[in-house]
Design an enzyme around this catalytic site. Sequence first.
Site, PDB file in Angstrom:
ATOM      1  N   LYS A  83     -43.602  28.070  20.441  1.00 14.33           N
ATOM      2  CA  LYS A  83     -43.602  29.278  21.259  1.00 14.33           C
ATOM      3  C   LYS A  83     -42.197  29.766  21.604  1.00 14.33           C
ATOM      4  O   LYS A  83     -41.876  30.079  22.745  1.00 14.33           O
ATOM      5  CB  LYS A  83     -44.420  29.060  22.544  1.00 14.33           C
ATOM      6  CG  LYS A  83     -45.848  28.601  22.310  1.00 14.33           C
ATOM      7  CD  LYS A  83     -46.563  29.431  21.259  1.00 14.33           C
ATOM      8  CE  LYS A  83     -46.759  30.886  21.663  1.00 14.33           C
ATOM      9  NZ  LYS A  83     -47.432  31.674  20.598  1.00 14.33           N
ATOM     10  N   THR A  84     -41.361  29.836  20.573  1.00 12.52           N
ATOM     11  CA  THR A  84     -40.009  30.390  20.741  1.00 12.52           C
ATOM     12  C   THR A  84     -39.739  31.483  19.707  1.00 12.52           C
ATOM     13  O   THR A  84     -38.592  31.742  19.369  1.00 12.52           O
ATOM     14  CB  THR A  84     -38.943  29.282  20.591  1.00 12.52           C
ATOM     15  OG1 THR A  84     -39.107  28.659  19.305  1.00 12.52           O
ATOM     16  CG2 THR A  84     -39.052  28.236  21.688  1.00 12.52           C
ATOM     17  N   SER A  88     -42.107  34.128  13.616  1.00  8.23           N
ATOM     18  CA  SER A  88     -41.447  35.364  13.168  1.00  8.23           C
ATOM     19  C   SER A  88     -40.241  35.043  12.300  1.00  8.23           C
ATOM     20  O   SER A  88     -40.049  35.626  11.225  1.00  8.23           O
ATOM     21  CB  SER A  88     -41.019  36.194  14.382  1.00  8.23           C
ATOM     22  OG  SER A  88     -42.138  36.612  15.124  1.00  8.23           O
ATOM     23  N   HIS A 140     -38.934  23.576   7.657  1.00 10.87           N
ATOM     24  CA  HIS A 140     -39.241  23.957   9.034  1.00 10.87           C
ATOM     25  C   HIS A 140     -40.470  23.205   9.508  1.00 10.87           C
ATOM     26  O   HIS A 140     -41.391  22.911   8.732  1.00 10.87           O
ATOM     27  CB  HIS A 140     -39.478  25.468   9.141  1.00 10.87           C
ATOM     28  CG  HIS A 140     -40.707  25.948   8.435  1.00 10.87           C
ATOM     29  ND1 HIS A 140     -41.922  26.132   9.084  1.00 10.87           N
ATOM     30  CD2 HIS A 140     -40.945  26.268   7.134  1.00 10.87           C
ATOM     31  CE1 HIS A 140     -42.822  26.561   8.213  1.00 10.87           C
ATOM     32  NE2 HIS A 140     -42.264  26.646   7.019  1.00 10.87           N
ATOM     33  N   HIS A 142     -42.386  21.358  13.506  1.00  8.20           N
ATOM     34  CA  HIS A 142     -42.238  20.910  14.897  1.00  8.20           C
ATOM     35  C   HIS A 142     -41.847  19.430  14.905  1.00  8.20           C
ATOM     36  O   HIS A 142     -42.668  18.549  15.195  1.00  8.20           O
ATOM     37  CB  HIS A 142     -43.537  21.135  15.662  1.00  8.20           C
ATOM     38  CG  HIS A 142     -43.942  22.575  15.760  1.00  8.20           C
ATOM     39  ND1 HIS A 142     -43.061  23.580  16.140  1.00  8.20           N
ATOM     40  CD2 HIS A 142     -45.130  23.196  15.528  1.00  8.20           C
ATOM     41  CE1 HIS A 142     -43.697  24.738  16.143  1.00  8.20           C
ATOM     42  NE2 HIS A 142     -44.942  24.544  15.759  1.00  8.20           N
ATOM     43  N   TYR A 279     -36.209  41.899   9.433  1.00  5.49           N
ATOM     44  CA  TYR A 279     -36.689  41.661  10.802  1.00  5.49           C
ATOM     45  C   TYR A 279     -37.010  42.982  11.497  1.00  5.49           C
ATOM     46  O   TYR A 279     -37.993  43.089  12.237  1.00  5.49           O
ATOM     47  CB  TYR A 279     -35.639  40.900  11.607  1.00  5.49           C
ATOM     48  CG  TYR A 279     -36.021  40.690  13.053  1.00  5.49           C
ATOM     49  CD1 TYR A 279     -36.960  39.730  13.414  1.00  5.49           C
ATOM     50  CD2 TYR A 279     -35.454  41.483  14.054  1.00  5.49           C
ATOM     51  CE1 TYR A 279     -37.321  39.549  14.747  1.00  5.49           C
ATOM     52  CE2 TYR A 279     -35.819  41.303  15.384  1.00  5.49           C
ATOM     53  CZ  TYR A 279     -36.742  40.339  15.725  1.00  5.49           C
ATOM     54  OH  TYR A 279     -37.105  40.172  17.047  1.00  5.49           O
ATOM     55  N   LYS A 293     -51.989  37.261  27.739  1.00  5.30           N
ATOM     56  CA  LYS A 293     -50.985  36.558  28.544  1.00  5.30           C
ATOM     57  C   LYS A 293     -50.710  37.339  29.824  1.00  5.30           C
ATOM     58  O   LYS A 293     -50.385  38.523  29.780  1.00  5.30           O
ATOM     59  CB  LYS A 293     -49.697  36.373  27.744  1.00  5.30           C
ATOM     60  CG  LYS A 293     -48.644  35.560  28.477  1.00  5.30           C
ATOM     61  CD  LYS A 293     -47.477  35.205  27.586  1.00  5.30           C
ATOM     62  CE  LYS A 293     -46.697  36.422  27.147  1.00  5.30           C
ATOM     63  NZ  LYS A 293     -45.508  36.070  26.365  1.00  5.30           N
TER      64      LYS A 293
END
Length: 356
Positions: A83-84, A88, A140, A142, A279, A293
């Site tokens: 969640k950073t 994306s 990449h 976690h 981007y 949220k």
Amino acid sequence: MGLLRTTMPPKVQLLAVLAFGVAMLLIENQIQNLEEARAKLEQTISKHEIAEVDHRHSQNIGRQFSTQAEKDDTVIIYNRVPKTASTSFTNIAYDLCGKNGFHVLHINTTKNNPVLSLQDQVRFVKNVTSWRTMKPGFYHGHVAYLDFSKYGIKGKPLYVNVVREPIERLVSYYYFLRYGDDYRPGLRRRKQGDKKTFDECVSSGGADCAPEKLWLQIPFFCGHHAECWKAGSQWALEQAKYNLVHEYLLVGVTEELEDFIRILEAALPEFFKGATQLYRTGKKSHLRKTTEKKPPTKETIAKLQQSNVWKIENEFYEFALEQFRFVRTHAVREKEGELEVLGQNFFYEKIYPKVN
């Protein structure tokens, strides 16, 4: 000659002496001309030899660089914090890998456990360093930081990462577990059906919003030490800071992700050429927005900020933010409201030994 001097008239003798002198001068002049011609010839040959050596040297250097370019062993590891905005950024790498000629690999760990067993640490290090067909590579996942030098590896990978304000990251993760996001909207999440808001969770002392849940970014940077995962550890904070400065090429912040991408594109164009434009305009640039949220109240934020865990995690975030902005200040400049990447600001001079 003495007989000649007595028998020859004086005028004839004078003319003979003059003729001899002129002849000698002509001979000396010819000798000097020959010496100069020889010197010029030697100089020309010498210059030719030097030029030939320089040419061969340039060819060798060119071949070396060509070989290095053909066998680029660069490996980037993005041990992404949940969640950073990691999805994306990762999708930009996927979109660029074919065009820019590198490989992207997802490190999928069982139950998303960021701590690898010792045997998996060894396997992973060996894979990354010896899997030549996957180089250059962008890995990449976690996974907590892993120090490759600990395993006797000389060629260490380049680490990059992104961090986020701790409470914002936790709030996003809290609602993500309940409502999912726009990346895979049909996927059922672990806490789906739980309608309790984050404020209500904090007010009731729920486990999913406890201050200990803030403890994530520090251990991801700290690594595979037991102390890294003890919530509120000062030692872990200092180790995470050390790794950020000494082991990471660049650490950005979620709130300024475009600048992070812009600097990476300038520093590593072989990977990220075209990333900034992608981007801005790409369809995958702003994925994984958490659904439903609700921003926490000031009271909720104040309650979390009373905890020692928040204070230490926030100190790390502020440290990362300051470092990133320091790097950005020396990498870009503002021009007409836009940030412009600086060109090369160094050059070489006083190169010795000199070549004539």
